[in-house]
Structure formats: structure tokens, C-alpha cells
Design a protein around this motif. Structure first.
Motif, PDB file in Angstrom:
ATOM      1  N   PHE A  54      19.625 -62.162  -7.448  1.00 45.57           N
ATOM      2  CA  PHE A  54      19.627 -60.963  -8.283  1.00 45.57           C
ATOM      3  C   PHE A  54      19.861 -59.763  -7.382  1.00 45.57           C
ATOM      4  O   PHE A  54      19.003 -59.397  -6.573  1.00 45.57           O
ATOM      5  CB  PHE A  54      18.288 -60.839  -9.025  1.00 45.57           C
ATOM      6  CG  PHE A  54      18.260 -59.776 -10.084  1.00 45.57           C
ATOM      7  CD1 PHE A  54      18.812 -59.990 -11.339  1.00 45.57           C
ATOM      8  CD2 PHE A  54      17.685 -58.532  -9.822  1.00 45.57           C
ATOM      9  CE1 PHE A  54      18.783 -59.005 -12.322  1.00 45.57           C
ATOM     10  CE2 PHE A  54      17.646 -57.544 -10.793  1.00 45.57           C
ATOM     11  CZ  PHE A  54      18.204 -57.787 -12.054  1.00 45.57           C
ATOM     12  N   LEU A  55      21.054 -59.177  -7.501  1.00 45.06           N
ATOM     13  CA  LEU A  55      21.403 -58.013  -6.707  1.00 45.06           C
ATOM     14  C   LEU A  55      21.101 -56.763  -7.529  1.00 45.06           C
ATOM     15  O   LEU A  55      21.648 -56.593  -8.624  1.00 45.06           O
ATOM     16  CB  LEU A  55      22.879 -58.038  -6.324  1.00 45.06           C
ATOM     17  CG  LEU A  55      23.369 -59.274  -5.565  1.00 45.06           C
ATOM     18  CD1 LEU A  55      24.873 -59.199  -5.330  1.00 45.06           C
ATOM     19  CD2 LEU A  55      22.628 -59.432  -4.238  1.00 45.06           C
ATOM     20  N   THR A  56      20.264 -55.912  -7.013  1.00 45.69           N
ATOM     21  CA  THR A  56      19.899 -54.709  -7.746  1.00 45.69           C
ATOM     22  C   THR A  56      20.338 -53.463  -6.993  1.00 45.69           C
ATOM     23  O   THR A  56      20.515 -53.489  -5.767  1.00 45.69           O
ATOM     24  CB  THR A  56      18.375 -54.654  -7.995  1.00 45.69           C
ATOM     25  OG1 THR A  56      18.064 -53.511  -8.803  1.00 45.69           O
ATOM     26  CG2 THR A  56      17.587 -54.603  -6.703  1.00 45.69           C
ATOM     27  N   ASN A  57      20.547 -52.387  -7.773  1.00 48.45           N
ATOM     28  CA  ASN A  57      20.893 -51.084  -7.204  1.00 48.45           C
ATOM     29  C   ASN A  57      22.196 -51.151  -6.420  1.00 48.45           C
ATOM     30  O   ASN A  57      22.271 -50.724  -5.264  1.00 48.45           O
ATOM     31  CB  ASN A  57      19.753 -50.568  -6.320  1.00 48.45           C
ATOM     32  CG  ASN A  57      19.903 -49.088  -6.002  1.00 48.45           C
ATOM     33  OD1 ASN A  57      20.688 -48.378  -6.617  1.00 48.45           O
ATOM     34  ND2 ASN A  57      19.139 -48.628  -5.004  1.00 48.45           N
ATOM     35  N   VAL A  82      24.177 -50.603 -10.741  1.00 51.18           N
ATOM     36  CA  VAL A  82      24.095 -51.744 -11.646  1.00 51.18           C
ATOM     37  C   VAL A  82      23.267 -52.827 -10.987  1.00 51.18           C
ATOM     38  O   VAL A  82      22.966 -52.791  -9.800  1.00 51.18           O
ATOM     39  CB  VAL A  82      25.496 -52.294 -11.983  1.00 51.18           C
ATOM     40  CG1 VAL A  82      26.382 -51.231 -12.611  1.00 51.18           C
ATOM     41  CG2 VAL A  82      26.156 -52.886 -10.747  1.00 51.18           C
ATOM     42  N   ASP A  83      22.896 -53.803 -11.808  1.00 50.63           N
ATOM     43  CA  ASP A  83      22.277 -55.032 -11.331  1.00 50.63           C
ATOM     44  C   ASP A  83      23.228 -56.179 -11.630  1.00 50.63           C
ATOM     45  O   ASP A  83      23.968 -56.154 -12.634  1.00 50.63           O
ATOM     46  CB  ASP A  83      20.939 -55.281 -12.017  1.00 50.63           C
ATOM     47  CG  ASP A  83      19.890 -54.235 -11.665  1.00 50.63           C
ATOM     48  OD1 ASP A  83      20.017 -53.604 -10.599  1.00 50.63           O
ATOM     49  OD2 ASP A  83      18.959 -54.048 -12.473  1.00 50.63           O
ATOM     50  N   LEU A 107      23.446 -60.544 -11.703  1.00 48.28           N
ATOM     51  CA  LEU A 107      22.824 -61.853 -11.597  1.00 48.28           C
ATOM     52  C   LEU A 107      23.879 -62.866 -11.190  1.00 48.28           C
ATOM     53  O   LEU A 107      24.902 -63.017 -11.870  1.00 48.28           O
ATOM     54  CB  LEU A 107      22.186 -62.260 -12.929  1.00 48.28           C
ATOM     55  CG  LEU A 107      21.612 -63.685 -12.978  1.00 48.28           C
ATOM     56  CD1 LEU A 107      20.496 -63.867 -11.942  1.00 48.28           C
ATOM     57  CD2 LEU A 107      21.107 -64.019 -14.382  1.00 48.28           C
ATOM     58  N   ARG A 138      21.557 -50.586 -14.132  1.00 46.36           N
ATOM     59  CA  ARG A 138      20.302 -50.884 -13.447  1.00 46.36           C
ATOM     60  C   ARG A 138      19.123 -50.755 -14.395  1.00 46.36           C
ATOM     61  O   ARG A 138      18.999 -49.785 -15.137  1.00 46.36           O
ATOM     62  CB  ARG A 138      20.130 -49.940 -12.255  1.00 46.36           C
ATOM     63  CG  ARG A 138      18.941 -50.316 -11.381  1.00 46.36           C
ATOM     64  CD  ARG A 138      18.780 -49.359 -10.228  1.00 46.36           C
ATOM     65  NE  ARG A 138      17.675 -49.781  -9.366  1.00 46.36           N
ATOM     66  CZ  ARG A 138      17.129 -49.019  -8.432  1.00 46.36           C
ATOM     67  NH1 ARG A 138      17.597 -47.779  -8.240  1.00 46.36           N
ATOM     68  NH2 ARG A 138      16.136 -49.462  -7.688  1.00 46.36           N
ATOM     69  N   PRO A 196      15.261 -60.169 -13.317  1.00 45.56           N
ATOM     70  CA  PRO A 196      15.579 -61.349 -12.510  1.00 45.56           C
ATOM     71  C   PRO A 196      14.860 -62.579 -13.043  1.00 45.56           C
ATOM     72  O   PRO A 196      13.673 -62.504 -13.405  1.00 45.56           O
ATOM     73  CB  PRO A 196      15.076 -60.967 -11.118  1.00 45.56           C
ATOM     74  CG  PRO A 196      14.058 -59.900 -11.340  1.00 45.56           C
ATOM     75  CD  PRO A 196      14.486 -59.167 -12.566  1.00 45.56           C
ATOM     76  N   VAL A 233      15.686 -61.768  -4.987  1.00 46.41           N
ATOM     77  CA  VAL A 233      15.989 -60.398  -5.375  1.00 46.41           C
ATOM     78  C   VAL A 233      16.362 -59.610  -4.123  1.00 46.41           C
ATOM     79  O   VAL A 233      15.602 -59.565  -3.149  1.00 46.41           O
ATOM     80  CB  VAL A 233      14.797 -59.739  -6.086  1.00 46.41           C
ATOM     81  CG1 VAL A 233      15.120 -58.291  -6.442  1.00 46.41           C
ATOM     82  CG2 VAL A 233      14.420 -60.535  -7.339  1.00 46.41           C
ATOM     83  N   ASP A 236      17.723 -55.846  -2.906  1.00 44.27           N
ATOM     84  CA  ASP A 236      18.010 -54.451  -3.220  1.00 44.27           C
ATOM     85  C   ASP A 236      19.144 -53.974  -2.313  1.00 44.27           C
ATOM     86  O   ASP A 236      18.988 -53.898  -1.090  1.00 44.27           O
ATOM     87  CB  ASP A 236      16.757 -53.596  -3.000  1.00 44.27           C
ATOM     88  CG  ASP A 236      16.932 -52.162  -3.478  1.00 44.27           C
ATOM     89  OD1 ASP A 236      18.075 -51.755  -3.805  1.00 44.27           O
ATOM     90  OD2 ASP A 236      15.919 -51.432  -3.502  1.00 44.27           O
TER      91      ASP A 236
END
Length: 499
Positions: free
Chosen positions: A12-15, A27-28, A30, A42, A47, A53, A55
Motif C-alpha cells: 500500500f503506497l500512500t501519499n 494519492v494512495d 494498492l 489520499r 490498506p 504500508v 509512505d
């Protein structure tokens, strides 16, 4: 290309900010089962349990990069050879050889191998006597930057069956044979060196290469992946001398090699129809300055009928032809052969093109697989040897305008295996502070990026999760050379991460 669901863990890639997307709102993303499952603003995604996860702290998420034309074994070897690329004369190259032999001679009986000379504009000529004066009884082999020539001293000439050669400068097939011979090291040693080169490529955002080594590399790559060299996808080319063996094995372009987790596939069928610019063997309509008689306009490696027959045999067996053509005459004949056979494929290099042949690429559906950094290496040579014709040399903008599909590569070791260097040359047509060379043939950053991602396009849901994370937006960068890469993922699996 098959993803790798048996290995890829949900990530899960966030920010993140997506390269090429409207605006720069974070954006986030998956990633699961080797693909980009979902992209959303975002905070709108959660997740799943067990997902890693990460960031990205506002970094840019873009498509992973491909090198559409490389020679991985040669690139790995060159990284450990004497570099004579900076020599501006034969005497200077010989002096570099002498210095290396004094400082760090090879083991007794072993040759000294160097790489990178470009002699087209040298004020003096390569000759075995220059090397003999510094080498003694040590065999010395210097391979040219374009791989189409090799310069040997007398000891090396004798060792490779060319004793008494007038100059010691071998070209084309003779040079290829010598280069192959001096490249012979144990599988374990070469695999280790290739592993180092692959890790370096992954650190530059590379997720895949088309490997066009002259010796059949499919089984070597399967062994390497099993041994842990698994940071890249690799497509392995097939040359004429291996074509029938490949057909007997039932190999077709795109076939996945069992046991490689989808990473190794059968690539194109490669054939070399002319030589190169620096060796004055690229086959052109016009003769090279100062040359006359047979070979003055370059060298055709195949009779046209034989070329057509070989391409028909390869394509009918399911192997897509990739035709090396550099001179304008060679490119014309390559397109004639594609038209006669009625198949699609690629022309590798396509360096000098008649205007009428640019349109033919598009009409025949032939890919132009080009290496923009060669234009920076060869601009002065081209101005001298293709005088009056360089407006149609490395004609990237003309190809794009005609609707031709471009694929960018390095031809490593001829140029560095670094797609950012490749894209920088395509976008700027300049290097080392020099004015742009034929700036009318520059292409935009978006076109260069799309020509470097194997037709996958920009990041979107449903796309294979071959990705690169960068510190800045590559589409807005002033200079892509040395562009910083934070992470690389293949099939949703990290193959490189900065600390």
C-alpha cells in the motif's frame, strides 16, 4: 507479461503523486498480485490486513523503465575493463594501455582487454605496432565503443588466428569473434558481474531489458533468476546462428521461461544487416569521404533474398524480427524486407533515414528501436562522415510526427544502461554544455517517457505494478541526466529502495 502472484506481497503506497496525472494531489495505490489494483485520492483507500504500508512522502510514482536494446553480458564485462573511451588518438590509447600494464598487469597468460575507442576522427590510425611498443608479450585487445571493431597487438593477433595482420584492426565478424573469445569467463564469475550490473540498473528505475547478446542467453537468464538475480524482466534475443535451435525448442517471442516467475521471456529474432558509423561500415546510399571502390558506402551483411528468407522463417515460427540497420540504404532494404514478408517487428538503430522511409515505418507498423545517446556520442563523427545529411540522422521528432512507435534503449555497453541518460539525449539533443545538435529533432519529455516503458503507458489501475518512485516530476525536470530515483518495483516487489 505475467505478473508474479506467487511472490508479490500486497503493498500500500500512500501519499504519492502520479507522473502525468492532472494536478499533483496526493494519492494512495494498492498493489497486489503483481498489479496496480486501485488508485484513489489520499485517504479514500484503507490498506488491507497484512499489506506493507509505505509512505512515499509526496514523491512521484511513475511507470518502471525499460531499455529496449542492451547487451547485458558485454555491459557487465565492460564495467571491469580498461576504459580507453577518452582517448583522442591512437597514440593516447596506446599510452593508456602502457600505463595499465605498468600499474596493474593481468595475470601471466591473460590478456589485457580494453573498451571504448572511437577512431573515426583520430589524427593517427590504430596499428598493432603502437600496442606492441607498450605491451611486450602481453596479448592486448581493445574493443571499439560500437563493438564493430577490435584493435589487437601482435601477441593477441597470433592468439586469435590473425598472425601477421597488416594493421591489427579487425572489423565486423572478425571483431565479433575476438570480442566473444575474450569475454569467455566462468558462469559463476559472469553471473556475479551481471548481478552487480542488474542491481545498478534497478537503482536507476529499470524494470526490464531486451537483451540482445549474440550468444543465446535464455538459459543463462533462467539460471540467474534461480540464483537470485531477479530485479529485472529480461527478453532474450535469438540470432541467425541459433534460429533453428530455437525453432526446434518451439520458442516463440513472448513465451515465458518456466521457473523464472515470469521474469524471463523469449525476445525477438535479431539480425545485423550492416555495420556502424564509426567503422564506416553502416550501409549508405552515398560513399564515405575519402573512400572509393567496393565498401566505400558501407557493408551489406546479407543478400536481400537471404534477408527476406531469414525473416520469413523467423516470423513464420513465431519469432518477431528485429533488424539492425544504421545507414539509409540499410534502413531502406530492411523496410523492403518487412514489406516483402508482411510481418511486423523492429528496426534496431534506424540512425540515418530517407524522408520517404520515415513514413514507411508507420505504414508497415515497424517499431523504431533507437538509442538517442548515440547521437551525442557520434555528432562530430556524423557531421564529418554524413556531411549534408545529418538533418535526417537520429530523426526522432520526424518519426514521432509520422506516428511511428518509438522504443528507446542504450545499446549498452555502447552507451550507459540508464534510461534517464537516454531520455535526456532525446529531449535535449545536447550534452556537456554544448549547443543542441539538430534541435528540430528533439522530442518532448512525455514522448520520451512513453517510449521507455515498453508500451505500458502511465500508472493506472489494472497496470502491471512495474513502477519507479522519483524525488521529482520527470516531466518537469530541467535535466534528466542523473535524475534521482528513490525506489523501483517489479510486479509490486521492491527491487531497489534508497535508505
Amino acid at each position: 507479461m505475467s505478473p508474479e502472484p506467487e511472490e508479490a506481497r500486497a503493498v500500500f503506497l500512500t501519499n504519492a503523486r502520479v507522473v502525468g496525472a492532472d494536478g499533483s494531489a496526493p494519492v494512495d495505490a494498492l498493489l497486489d498480485g503483481g498489479v496496480v489494483v486501485e488508485l484513489a485520492p489520499r485517504g479514500e483507500l484503507a490498506p488491507p490486513g497484512g499489506a506493507e504500508v509505505v509512505d512515499l512522502e509526496g514523491r512521484w510514482l511513475g511507470p518502471g523503465l525499460w531499455d529496449s536494446h542492451a547487451h547485458l553480458d558485454q555491459w557487465s564485462l565492460v564495467r571491469r575493463r580498461l576504459d580507453v573511451g577518452g582517448a583522442t588518438s591512437a597514440a593516447e590509447a596506446a599510452a593508456l594501455v602502457g600505463a595499465r600494464l605498468r600499474e596493474a598487469p593481468p595475470a601471466p597468460g591473460e590478456p589485457l582487454v580494453g573498451y571504448g575507442f572511437r577512431d573515426a576522427l583520430w589524427p593517427d590510425q590504430p596499428h598493432r605496432a603502437l600496442l606492441d611498443a607498450v605491451s611486450g608479450d602481453v596479448p592486448v585487445v581493445l574493443v571499439s565503443a560500437d563493438l564493430h571493431a577490435a584493435w589487437l597487438d601482435s601477441a593477441a593477433l597470433a592468439a586469435h588466428g590473425h598472425a601477421g595482420h597488416e594493421t591489427g584492426l579487425l572489423r565486423e565478424q572478425d571483431a565479433f569473434a575476438v570480442s566473444t573469445a575474450v569475454s569467455a569467463v566462468s558462469d559463476a564469475v559472469l553471473d556475479g558481474w551481471v548481478g552487480d550490473a542488474v542491481a545498478a540498473a534497478a537503482a536507476r528505475g529499470v524494470v526490464g531489458v531486451v537483451d540482445l547478446e549474440m550468444s543465446f542467453s535464455l538459459d543463462r537468464w533462467a539460471r540467474r533468476v534461480r540464483g537470485g538475480v531477479d530485479q529485472l524482466r529480461v527478453r532474450c534475443g535469438v540470432y541467425p546462428h541459433d534460429l533453428e535451435a530455437a525453432v526446434e525448442r518451439g520458442l516463440r517471442t513472448g513465451d515465458v521461461v518456466p521457473g523464472t516467475r515470469g521474469l524471463v521471456t523469449v525476445g525477438p529474432a535479431k539480425i545485423i544487416t550492416d555495420g556502424s558509423l564509426n567503422t564506416r561500415t553502416a550501409w549508405c546510399h552515398d560513399p564515405y569521404p575519402g573512400l572509393s571502390g567496393p565498401g566505400a558506402s558501407g557493408v551489406a551483411s546479407y543478400d536481400q533474398g537471404d534477408l527476406v528468407a531469414w525473416m520469413r522463417r523467423a516470423s513464420s515460427a513465431g519469432l518477431v524480427p528485429a533488424v539492425h540497420a544504421i545507414g539509409d540504404r540499410a534502413n531502406e532494404r530492411a523496410l523492403d524486407a518487412f514489406e516483402a514478408v508482411g510481418c511486423r517487428g523492429s528496426v534496431e538503430h534506424a540512425q540515418l533515414l530517407d524522408a520517404s522511409d520515415v513514413a514507411r515505418f508507420a505504414g508497415l507498423g515497424v517499431v523504431a528501436s533507437v538509442q538517442p545517446e548515440h547521437a551525442m556520442d557520434d555528432r562530430d563523427v556524423a557531421d564529418a562522415l554524413w556531411a549534408g545529411r545529418t538533418d535526417r540522422a537520429f530523426a526522432l521528432a520526424s518519426l514521432v510526427a509520422a506516428g511511428v512507435e518509438l522504443r528507446l534503449g542504450s545499446d549498452a555497453p555502447v552507451a550507459p544502461l540508464d534510461p534517464w541518460v537516454t531520455m535526456a539525449a532525446a529531449v535535449s539533443r545536447s550534452r556537456d554544455g554544448r549547443a543542441a545538435w539538430h534541435p528540430e529533432q528533439r522530442i518532448g519529455a512525455r514522448a520520451a517517457l512513453l517510449a521507455s516503458v515498453d508500451g505500458q503507458g502511465l500508472v493506472r489501475a489494472g497496470r502491471v505494478a512495474d513502477l519507479v518512485v522519483t524525488e521529482a516530476d520527470p516531466l518537469a525536470a530541467d535535466d534528466l541526466r542523473g535524475f534521482p530515483v528513490a525506489a523501483t518495483l517489479v510486479g509490486g516487489r521492491f527491487t531497489h529502495r534508497t535508505p
